[in-house]
Scaffold this motif. Structure first.
Motif, PDB file in Angstrom:
ATOM      1  N   GLU A 176       5.394  -7.179 -14.071  1.00  0.00           N
ATOM      2  CA  GLU A 176       4.963  -6.115 -13.236  1.00  0.00           C
ATOM      3  C   GLU A 176       3.447  -6.209 -12.681  1.00  0.00           C
ATOM      4  O   GLU A 176       2.610  -6.408 -13.472  1.00  0.00           O
ATOM      5  CB  GLU A 176       5.371  -4.816 -13.853  1.00  0.00           C
ATOM      6  N   ALA A 177       3.137  -5.853 -11.443  1.00  0.00           N
ATOM      7  CA  ALA A 177       1.977  -5.708 -10.922  1.00  0.00           C
ATOM      8  C   ALA A 177       1.372  -4.771  -9.979  1.00  0.00           C
ATOM      9  O   ALA A 177       2.433  -3.890  -9.600  1.00  0.00           O
ATOM     10  CB  ALA A 177       1.619  -7.338 -10.152  1.00  0.00           C
ATOM     11  N   GLN A 178       0.298  -4.657  -9.720  1.00  0.00           N
ATOM     12  CA  GLN A 178       0.021  -3.300  -8.837  1.00  0.00           C
ATOM     13  C   GLN A 178      -0.752  -3.939  -7.564  1.00  0.00           C
ATOM     14  O   GLN A 178      -1.637  -4.939  -7.813  1.00  0.00           O
ATOM     15  CB  GLN A 178      -0.791  -2.276  -9.512  1.00  0.00           C
ATOM     16  N   VAL A 179      -0.755  -3.375  -6.516  1.00  0.00           N
ATOM     17  CA  VAL A 179      -1.579  -3.556  -5.489  1.00  0.00           C
ATOM     18  C   VAL A 179      -2.642  -2.568  -5.216  1.00  0.00           C
ATOM     19  O   VAL A 179      -2.588  -1.357  -5.361  1.00  0.00           O
ATOM     20  CB  VAL A 179      -0.603  -3.382  -4.051  1.00  0.00           C
ATOM     21  N   GLU A 234     -11.890   0.670  -4.847  1.00  0.00           N
ATOM     22  CA  GLU A 234     -10.422   0.396  -5.181  1.00  0.00           C
ATOM     23  C   GLU A 234      -9.450   1.698  -5.144  1.00  0.00           C
ATOM     24  O   GLU A 234      -9.736   2.615  -5.919  1.00  0.00           O
ATOM     25  CB  GLU A 234      -9.993  -0.350  -6.309  1.00  0.00           C
ATOM     26  N   ASN A 235      -8.342   1.593  -4.567  1.00  0.00           N
ATOM     27  CA  ASN A 235      -7.320   2.601  -4.566  1.00  0.00           C
ATOM     28  C   ASN A 235      -5.836   2.013  -4.964  1.00  0.00           C
ATOM     29  O   ASN A 235      -5.697   0.916  -4.147  1.00  0.00           O
ATOM     30  CB  ASN A 235      -7.202   3.458  -3.302  1.00  0.00           C
ATOM     31  N   VAL A 236      -5.114   2.395  -5.920  1.00  0.00           N
ATOM     32  CA  VAL A 236      -3.813   1.939  -6.083  1.00  0.00           C
ATOM     33  C   VAL A 236      -2.977   2.229  -4.924  1.00  0.00           C
ATOM     34  O   VAL A 236      -2.903   3.370  -4.353  1.00  0.00           O
ATOM     35  CB  VAL A 236      -3.114   2.503  -7.301  1.00  0.00           C
ATOM     36  N   SER A 237      -2.282   1.134  -4.319  1.00  0.00           N
ATOM     37  CA  SER A 237      -1.219   1.399  -3.321  1.00  0.00           C
ATOM     38  C   SER A 237       0.050   1.394  -3.945  1.00  0.00           C
ATOM     39  O   SER A 237       0.732   2.551  -3.792  1.00  0.00           O
ATOM     40  CB  SER A 237      -1.322   0.009  -2.423  1.00  0.00           C
TER      41      SER A 237
END
Length: 226
Positions: free
Chosen positions: A59-62, A71-74
Motif C-alpha cells: 500500500e502507498a499514499q499519494v 505536502e498534503n495527503v491526496s
C-alpha cells in the motif's frame, strides 16, 4: 524478480489477459518488478519519469507537494493501482505528486515508450492492455471527484460517512479496511482529535463499528439519517 507467483493476470491492467500472455507482455515491453521499502519514496514530485507503475503488493499514499516542500495527503493506493502515468505520458507538464510506500511495496514498472510500440508483437493482448489503461484513467478521475465531494461536506461526520460509503463501493463489502487515525485525519483534512471524538460519538450512537484497521457503518441507522 520472477513474476509467475504474483498473479499479475488478476491486476486490473491485465483484465481479460491470460497469465501466459501477461508473461509475453512483460518480455515484449521490458517491464520490471521492483521492491520499495516502507517509508521510502516510490516516485518523487517534479522528477523525470519514463515508466507507468502498477502496485503488485502493498500500500502507498499519494502526496501533493508544492515547490516549498509542503505536502498534503491526496489518497491511498492499493494492489492494482497505477502510478506515474501522468509524468510518463506528459513529461512536459511538471507533476507535483509524490508516492510514498506505507508498507513494503512491489511495483511493476512498464516503460511507456515500449508500451506504445509493442502492438505489432503482442496483437490482441496489446489492445486489451490499452483498453484497461484507459479505464484506469477514468477510475482516477472518479476518485478525484469523490475526494472533492467528501471535502465539500459541511460536517466532519458527513465527510466520514461519505468516505466510508465510497470505500464500501470500491472494496465490495460493508466492513472496510481503513488507515490509522493520523492518516485518516490527513485524508479527511481535519484535526486528529476532532476525528477521534467524532468516531467515538458515532460508536456511542450505534452508527459506526470499528476495529484496529477496519470500520463498518450501521446500514439501517445510516439510511434513517437521509
Amino acid at each position: 524478480m520472477q513474476v509467475y507467483h504474483l498473479d499479475l493476470h488478476e491486476l486490473p491492467l491485465f483484465q481479460g489477459v491470460p497469465a501466459a500472455e501477461v508473461e509475453q507482455f512483460i518480455a515484449a515491453t521490458g517491464a520490471k518488478i521492483k521492491r520499495v521499502s516502507r517509508g521510502a519514496r516510490i516516485l518523487d514530485a517534479y522528477k523525470e519519469n519514463h515508466n507507468i507503475g502498477v502496485i503488485v503488493e502493498g500500500e502507498a499514499q499519494v502526496l501533493a507537494e508544492d515547490r516549498f516542500g509542503n505536502e498534503n495527503v491526496s489518497h491511498n493506493l492499493e494492489r492494482g493501482a497505477m502510478l506515474g502515468s501522468t509524468s510518463a505520458i506528459m513529461p512536459q507538464v511538471p507533476y507535483d505528486m509524490a508516492i510514498e510506500a506505507l508498507t513494503d511495496v512491489l511495483v511493476l514498472w512498464i516503460p511507456y515508450q515500449a508500451l506504445l510500440t509493442a502492438g505489432p508483437k503482442l496483437g490482441r493482448t496489446h489492445g486489451l492492455v490499452m483498453k484497461n489503461l484507459l479505464e484506469a484513467f477514468c477510475r482516477k478521475n472518479v476518485l478525484m471527484m469523490q475526494k472533492i465531494k467528501i471535502l465539500s461536506q459541511k460536517t466532519l461526520r458527513e465527510r466520514l460517512i461519505l468516505y466510508l460509503l465510497y470505500k464500501e463501493q470500491r472494496q465490495g463489502k460493508a466492513r472496510v479496511h481503513v488507515p490509522g487515525r493520523v492518516q485518516l485525519a490527513k485524508e479527511l483534512e481535519c484535526n486528529r482529535s476532532a476525528l477521534t471524538r467524532e468516531i467515538s460519538s458515532m460508536q456511542t450512537e450505534g452508527l459506526l463499528h470499528t476495529g484496529e484497521d477496519w470500520m463498518e457503518l450501521d446500514a439501517v441507522k445510516i439510511a434513517a439519517m437521509d
